[in-house]
Design a protein around this motif. Structure first.
Motif, PDB file in Angstrom:
ATOM      1  N   LEU A  55       0.856  -1.185   0.000  1.00  9.07           N
ATOM      2  CA  LEU A  55       0.000   0.000   0.000  1.00  9.07           C
ATOM      3  C   LEU A  55       0.889   1.232   0.000  1.00  9.07           C
ATOM      4  O   LEU A  55       1.991   1.196   0.556  1.00  9.07           O
ATOM      5  CB  LEU A  55      -0.864  -0.014   1.265  1.00  9.07           C
ATOM      6  N   ILE A  69      -3.725  10.080   0.334  1.00  5.31           N
ATOM      7  CA  ILE A  69      -4.330   9.132  -0.604  1.00  5.31           C
ATOM      8  C   ILE A  69      -3.761   7.765  -0.270  1.00  5.31           C
ATOM      9  O   ILE A  69      -2.537   7.590  -0.220  1.00  5.31           O
ATOM     10  CB  ILE A  69      -4.019   9.505  -2.059  1.00  5.31           C
ATOM     11  N   LYS A  71      -3.541   3.843  -1.388  1.00  5.03           N
ATOM     12  CA  LYS A  71      -3.737   3.035  -2.588  1.00  5.03           C
ATOM     13  C   LYS A  71      -2.967   1.725  -2.475  1.00  5.03           C
ATOM     14  O   LYS A  71      -1.769   1.725  -2.212  1.00  5.03           O
ATOM     15  CB  LYS A  71      -3.258   3.828  -3.805  1.00  5.03           C
ATOM     16  N   VAL A  81     -12.264  -1.160  -2.106  1.00  2.00           N
ATOM     17  CA  VAL A  81     -11.062  -0.842  -2.889  1.00  2.00           C
ATOM     18  C   VAL A  81     -11.455  -0.742  -4.358  1.00  2.00           C
ATOM     19  O   VAL A  81     -12.003  -1.692  -4.929  1.00  2.00           O
ATOM     20  CB  VAL A  81      -9.961  -1.909  -2.691  1.00  2.00           C
ATOM     21  N   ASP A  84      -8.377   0.496  -9.347  1.00  2.00           N
ATOM     22  CA  ASP A  84      -6.990   0.993  -9.416  1.00  2.00           C
ATOM     23  C   ASP A  84      -6.249   0.867  -8.086  1.00  2.00           C
ATOM     24  O   ASP A  84      -5.096   1.267  -7.978  1.00  2.00           O
ATOM     25  CB  ASP A  84      -6.951   2.436  -9.907  1.00  2.00           C
ATOM     26  N   GLY A  85      -6.902   0.303  -7.059  1.00  2.00           N
ATOM     27  CA  GLY A  85      -6.267   0.094  -5.761  1.00  2.00           C
ATOM     28  C   GLY A  85      -6.554   1.176  -4.736  1.00  2.00           C
ATOM     29  O   GLY A  85      -6.206   1.026  -3.568  1.00  2.00           O
ATOM     30  N   THR A  86      -7.186   2.270  -5.131  1.00  2.00           N
ATOM     31  CA  THR A  86      -7.487   3.349  -4.201  1.00  2.00           C
ATOM     32  C   THR A  86      -8.481   2.872  -3.151  1.00  2.00           C
ATOM     33  O   THR A  86      -9.488   2.238  -3.476  1.00  2.00           O
ATOM     34  CB  THR A  86      -8.047   4.576  -4.945  1.00  2.00           C
ATOM     35  N   CYS A  88     -11.379   3.186  -0.521  1.00  6.17           N
ATOM     36  CA  CYS A  88     -12.592   3.969  -0.301  1.00  6.17           C
ATOM     37  C   CYS A  88     -12.988   3.776   1.163  1.00  6.17           C
ATOM     38  O   CYS A  88     -13.496   2.728   1.553  1.00  6.17           O
ATOM     39  CB  CYS A  88     -13.698   3.486  -1.231  1.00  6.17           C
TER      40      CYS A  88
END
Length: 154
Positions: A55, A69, A71, A81, A84-86, A88
């Motif tokens: 991460l 941010i 990710k 998630v 794109d890996g971000t 939430c």
């Protein structure tokens, strides 16, 4: 970044290095205080156990008044998630973030949502639906993700 923000970020990083939460480890990317590379291990006695997930936390000049941010670099299949890996997570929203929260707290929250996702604010609707309607199938997907987590830079 203000002097206060930089000092606070240094203090939070030192806390992470000296007394990391169980299963969470971090380093600075290229000695840059604004980008942390973090490993989050899947919690014991859960479907995520044995997983090693990469991460990043990227801080901006407004920290701690604005959230970083978060990710995942590892392949993830999780209701909170994005593709794109971000990550939430409600506390990562600018209107919900508070300077009271620290990056240390945030990393613990990210690790905890692995096992306890918030399906009401899903980033991955398929994963949320599967989690809610067919837990066995969802868990099979998680076992695959855990296996993938051992491959470098998946």
């Amino acid at each position: 970044m203000s002097t206060y923000g930089r000092r606070r970020l240094q203090q939070e990083f030192l806390e992470l290095v000296k007394a990391p939460p169980p299963g969470i480890y971090g380093v600075l990317r290229n000695n840059d205080l604004m980008i942390w590379d973090v490993i989050i291990c899947g919690p014991e006695d859960t479907t995520w156990e044995g997983g090693i997930f990469q991460l990043t936390l990227e801080f901006n000049e407004d920290y701690p008044n604005a959230p970083p941010i978060a990710k995942f670099l590892s392949t993830m299949y999780h209701p909170n998630v994005f593709e794109d890996g971000t990550v939430c997570l409600d506390i990562l929203l600018p209107n919900n973030w508070s300077p009271v929260w620290s990056s240390y707290y945030l990393l613990i929250a990210i690790q905890s949502i692995l096992c306890d996702p918030c399906i009401n604010s899903a980033a991955n609707f398929e994963a949320a639906r599967l989690f809610d309607t067919d837990r066995r199938a969802y868990n099979r997907r998680i076992f695959e993700i855990v296996d993938l987590s051992w491959k470098p830079f998946n």
